[in-house]
Structure formats: structure tokens, C-alpha cells
Write a protein that holds these residues in place. Structure first.
Motif, PDB file in Angstrom:
ATOM      1  N   ARG A   1       0.835  -1.195   0.000  1.00 38.98           N
ATOM      2  CA  ARG A   1       0.000   0.000   0.000  1.00 38.98           C
ATOM      3  C   ARG A   1       0.874   1.250   0.000  1.00 38.98           C
ATOM      4  O   ARG A   1       0.652   2.200   0.752  1.00 38.98           O
ATOM      5  N   GLU A   2       1.865   1.254  -0.884  1.00 39.38           N
ATOM      6  CA  GLU A   2       2.781   2.379  -0.993  1.00 39.38           C
ATOM      7  C   GLU A   2       2.820   2.886  -2.427  1.00 39.38           C
ATOM      8  O   GLU A   2       2.701   2.098  -3.375  1.00 39.38           O
ATOM      9  N   ALA A   3       3.002   4.193  -2.577  1.00 38.95           N
ATOM     10  CA  ALA A   3       3.129   4.790  -3.898  1.00 38.95           C
ATOM     11  C   ALA A   3       4.235   5.843  -3.855  1.00 38.95           C
ATOM     12  O   ALA A   3       4.421   6.534  -2.846  1.00 38.95           O
ATOM     13  N   TYR A   4       4.973   5.929  -4.968  1.00 38.33           N
ATOM     14  CA  TYR A   4       6.078   6.877  -5.066  1.00 38.33           C
ATOM     15  C   TYR A   4       5.994   7.609  -6.397  1.00 38.33           C
ATOM     16  O   TYR A   4       5.603   7.034  -7.418  1.00 38.33           O
ATOM     17  N   ARG A   5       6.370   8.875  -6.387  1.00 35.08           N
ATOM     18  CA  ARG A   5       6.448   9.674  -7.611  1.00 35.08           C
ATOM     19  C   ARG A   5       7.858  10.228  -7.703  1.00 35.08           C
ATOM     20  O   ARG A   5       8.271  11.029  -6.859  1.00 35.08           O
ATOM     21  N   ALA A   6       8.605   9.793  -8.725  1.00 35.58           N
ATOM     22  CA  ALA A   6      10.002  10.204  -8.907  1.00 35.58           C
ATOM     23  C   ALA A   6      10.797   9.974  -7.632  1.00 35.58           C
ATOM     24  O   ALA A   6      11.613  10.810  -7.218  1.00 35.58           O
ATOM     25  N   GLY A   7      10.519   8.837  -6.974  1.00 33.81           N
ATOM     26  CA  GLY A   7      11.232   8.489  -5.754  1.00 33.81           C
ATOM     27  C   GLY A   7      10.673   9.114  -4.494  1.00 33.81           C
ATOM     28  O   GLY A   7      11.122   8.803  -3.384  1.00 33.81           O
ATOM     29  N   ARG A   8       9.687   9.998  -4.624  1.00 37.09           N
ATOM     30  CA  ARG A   8       9.080  10.675  -3.470  1.00 37.09           C
ATOM     31  C   ARG A   8       7.894   9.866  -2.960  1.00 37.09           C
ATOM     32  O   ARG A   8       6.991   9.533  -3.704  1.00 37.09           O
ATOM     33  N   TYR A   9       7.927   9.539  -1.669  1.00 37.83           N
ATOM     34  CA  TYR A   9       6.826   8.785  -1.064  1.00 37.83           C
ATOM     35  C   TYR A   9       5.555   9.636  -1.063  1.00 37.83           C
ATOM     36  O   TYR A   9       5.581  10.808  -0.693  1.00 37.83           O
ATOM     37  N   LEU A  10       4.450   9.039  -1.500  1.00 32.10           N
ATOM     38  CA  LEU A  10       3.168   9.744  -1.559  1.00 32.10           C
ATOM     39  C   LEU A  10       2.317   9.344  -0.363  1.00 32.10           C
ATOM     40  O   LEU A  10       1.993   8.171  -0.186  1.00 32.10           O
ATOM     41  N   LYS A  11       1.966  10.322   0.445  1.00 34.34           N
ATOM     42  CA  LYS A  11       1.110  10.062   1.602  1.00 34.34           C
ATOM     43  C   LYS A  11      -0.335  10.161   1.154  1.00 34.34           C
ATOM     44  O   LYS A  11      -0.893  11.251   0.983  1.00 34.34           O
ATOM     45  N   LEU A  12      -0.960   8.991   0.920  1.00 32.13           N
ATOM     46  CA  LEU A  12      -2.311   8.942   0.368  1.00 32.13           C
ATOM     47  C   LEU A  12      -3.296   8.391   1.399  1.00 32.13           C
ATOM     48  O   LEU A  12      -2.937   7.535   2.215  1.00 32.13           O
ATOM     49  N   THR A  13      -4.539   8.841   1.320  1.00 33.50           N
ATOM     50  CA  THR A  13      -5.598   8.227   2.113  1.00 33.50           C
ATOM     51  C   THR A  13      -5.929   6.864   1.501  1.00 33.50           C
ATOM     52  O   THR A  13      -5.518   6.546   0.384  1.00 33.50           O
ATOM     53  N   ARG A  14      -6.690   6.068   2.230  1.00 34.22           N
ATOM     54  CA  ARG A  14      -7.072   4.753   1.699  1.00 34.22           C
ATOM     55  C   ARG A  14      -7.854   4.885   0.399  1.00 34.22           C
ATOM     56  O   ARG A  14      -7.654   4.127  -0.541  1.00 34.22           O
ATOM     57  N   LYS A  15      -8.786   5.841   0.351  1.00 40.92           N
ATOM     58  CA  LYS A  15      -9.588   6.024  -0.854  1.00 40.92           C
ATOM     59  C   LYS A  15      -8.718   6.488  -2.018  1.00 40.92           C
ATOM     60  O   LYS A  15      -8.872   6.019  -3.150  1.00 40.92           O
ATOM     61  N   GLN A  16      -7.813   7.414  -1.760  1.00 40.96           N
ATOM     62  CA  GLN A  16      -6.925   7.885  -2.818  1.00 40.96           C
ATOM     63  C   GLN A  16      -6.081   6.745  -3.373  1.00 40.96           C
ATOM     64  O   GLN A  16      -5.929   6.602  -4.590  1.00 40.96           O
ATOM     65  N   PHE A  17      -5.542   5.930  -2.463  1.00 40.28           N
ATOM     66  CA  PHE A  17      -4.723   4.818  -2.925  1.00 40.28           C
ATOM     67  C   PHE A  17      -5.558   3.827  -3.728  1.00 40.28           C
ATOM     68  O   PHE A  17      -5.109   3.304  -4.757  1.00 40.28           O
ATOM     69  N   ALA A  18      -6.771   3.547  -3.264  1.00 37.89           N
ATOM     70  CA  ALA A  18      -7.633   2.598  -3.968  1.00 37.89           C
ATOM     71  C   ALA A  18      -7.949   3.085  -5.378  1.00 37.89           C
ATOM     72  O   ALA A  18      -7.967   2.298  -6.334  1.00 37.89           O
ATOM     73  N   VAL A  19      -8.198   4.395  -5.533  1.00 41.78           N
ATOM     74  CA  VAL A  19      -8.457   4.955  -6.864  1.00 41.78           C
ATOM     75  C   VAL A  19      -7.212   4.868  -7.729  1.00 41.78           C
ATOM     76  O   VAL A  19      -7.280   4.481  -8.903  1.00 41.78           O
ATOM     77  N   LEU A  20      -6.052   5.221  -7.172  1.00 41.83           N
ATOM     78  CA  LEU A  20      -4.801   5.144  -7.927  1.00 41.83           C
ATOM     79  C   LEU A  20      -4.512   3.710  -8.353  1.00 41.83           C
ATOM     80  O   LEU A  20      -4.090   3.454  -9.493  1.00 41.83           O
ATOM     81  N   ASP A  21      -4.741   2.764  -7.455  1.00 41.57           N
ATOM     82  CA  ASP A  21      -4.539   1.350  -7.772  1.00 41.57           C
ATOM     83  C   ASP A  21      -5.436   0.928  -8.932  1.00 41.57           C
ATOM     84  O   ASP A  21      -5.011   0.215  -9.842  1.00 41.57           O
ATOM     85  N   LEU A  22      -6.670   1.390  -8.921  1.00 43.47           N
ATOM     86  CA  LEU A  22      -7.618   1.069  -9.987  1.00 43.47           C
ATOM     87  C   LEU A  22      -7.151   1.651 -11.323  1.00 43.47           C
ATOM     88  O   LEU A  22      -7.193   0.986 -12.360  1.00 43.47           O
ATOM     89  N   LEU A  23      -6.670   2.879 -11.298  1.00 43.19           N
ATOM     90  CA  LEU A  23      -6.210   3.529 -12.525  1.00 43.19           C
ATOM     91  C   LEU A  23      -4.983   2.840 -13.109  1.00 43.19           C
ATOM     92  O   LEU A  23      -4.901   2.611 -14.320  1.00 43.19           O
TER      93      LEU A  23
END
Length: 226
Positions: free
Chosen positions: A139-161
Motif C-alpha cells: 500500500r505504498e506509492a512513489y512519484r520520482a522516488g518521493r513517497y506519496l502520503k495517500l488516504t485509503r480512498k486515494q490509494f484505492a483509486v490510484l490502484d484502480l487507474l
């Protein structure tokens, strides 16, 4: 992720549903096997949490139908029996994983996350798009090596995309996969979550709005004018 809980003990089923919703996993309930089959025929589930001994159509038959007619749907089988022969029988029917009652809710969630890492079409554990990396298990996401602090809903949407692999994901699909069947179809939740997700990802914007259709991941030059 959208999950169907097939469990005839209403209190347990509702407790599981509440726990999964807290983890941004959309969850529906079927209290017997017949209702489960009706739901499976009309809804695109990712995983079925299946009590083996439910009234109506037996859990074993449901597992066999899923394996035969819906091979992409994962099966996490539940049972009160701890015998090895019962577990072997469940796997032979098409179960992908097994939990013996009683179990910890945390273990159920971890097992569901693990199953999500093994879709029918083989995908790498960490998915990438441009300079974006998404690890669905941690349940982790990174942008250009930068850790993204996402809510559960945000992460779920990003995972879907990112799982759509450049395809368009409609607001209706987001409601079905990230929220659940009780979500208001006129809700602004997907739009609001998409807006906050865009801010969390930072520039340049990787989310393309396809006017009147939905959203997809894309580079700025791919913008469809939404």
C-alpha cells in the motif's frame, strides 16, 4: 477491489464488511448461496470470501461454479473445520486461499491484499507508469522516488487507474470498486477524491479526464481536453 462476503452469520458478515470498508475495500454481503450466485452473475467481483457451509446453494458448488464460469474471480474460503482433508478439498474445488474460523480480521485483509497481487494476467508486484510506482501489497506509492502520503480512498483509486493500464475508468466503476453498492450514484465522492489525488501526486498531472467518460493515467501531452 470489490469483494463479496458469502456468510450466513449476519453479525460476522457485517463485521467483515465494516472492516473491509475501513480499508477502502468495497464489500457486499450474501447471507446464503442462492443470493451469492445472483450477485455473482450481475456484479464484477475481484474476490469472493466464501463460507463453505452456507444455506441454499452449498459453498462447494459456488466454488465450482466460480472456477468454471468466472475464473478471474479469486476465492478465499472460510470454514470451521481445521482438518487438512477439508483444506485440500477446498483447494481442489478452486479456492485460492483458506481461512479457518475463528480468524483475525487483520489476517483476512492481508490475505485479500495478497490475492490481489495475483491477478489472472501476470503483473509485476510493483506497477509503474512514467515516474509513478505503486506497490499494492505494501500500500505504498512513489512519484520520482518521493513517497506519496495517500488516504485509503486515494490509494484505492490510484490502484484502480494503474491496473487499467492506460484504459479509461468510469466514475461508475470507481463507485463500484472503491465504494460499494450502497454508494449514491450521484455522489461527488469520485470527483472529489480524484481532485485530492491529483494534488497528492503533484505536477506534471498524470491523470487525464476523458470528458463524459471517466479518467485514465496519461502524460500531459495525452490530455483529452477534460
Amino acid at each position: 477491489m470489490r469483494v463479496l462476503i458469502v456468510e450466513d452469520e449476519r453479525f460476522l458478515a457485517e463485521a467483515l464488511q465494516t472492516a473491509l470498508r475501513r480499508e477502502a475495500i468495497a464489500a457486499d454481503i450474501a447471507l446464503d448461496g442462492d443470493e451469492a450466485l445472483r450477485r455473482i452473475r450481475v456484479t464484477d467481483y475481484d474476490t469472493v470470501v466464501l463460507d463453505r457451509d452456507v444455506p441454499g446453494t452449498h459453498g462447494d458448488e459456488i466454488a465450482a461454479i466460480l472456477a468454471r464460469e468466472h475464473p478471474a474471480v479469486r476465492i478465499l474460503m472460510l470454514t470451521a473445520a481445521a482438518r487438512l482433508s477439508d483444506k485440500v478439498g477446498g483447494f481442489e474445488l478452486g479456492a485460492d486461499d483458506y481461512l479457518t474460523k475463528p480468524f483475525a480480521l487483520e489476517e483476512l485483509i492481508v490475505r485479500l491484499r495478497s490475492l490481489a497481487r495475483r491477478p489472472p494476467a501476470i503483473a509485476p508486484p510493483v506497477m509503474e507508469f512514467a515516474d509513478l510506482q505503486v506497490d499494492p501489497f505494501r500500500r505504498e506509492a512513489y512519484r520520482a522516488g518521493r513517497y506519496l502520503k495517500l488516504t485509503r480512498k486515494q490509494f484505492a483509486v490510484l490502484d484502480l487507474l494503474i491496473r487499467a493500464d492506460g484504459g479509461v475508468v468510469s466514475a461508475e466503476t470507481m463507485l463500484a470498486k472503491v465504494w460499494d453498492e450502497n454508494a449514491d450514484p450521484f455522489s461527488s465522492a469520485p470527483r472529489v477524491t480524484m481532485s485530492t489525488l491529483r494534488r497528492a501526486l503533484g505536477p506534471p498531472d498524470l491523470i487525464v479526464t476523458v470528458t463524459g467518460v471517466g479518467y485514465r493515467l496519461g502524460l500531459p501531452e495525452d490530455d483529452d481536453g477534460g
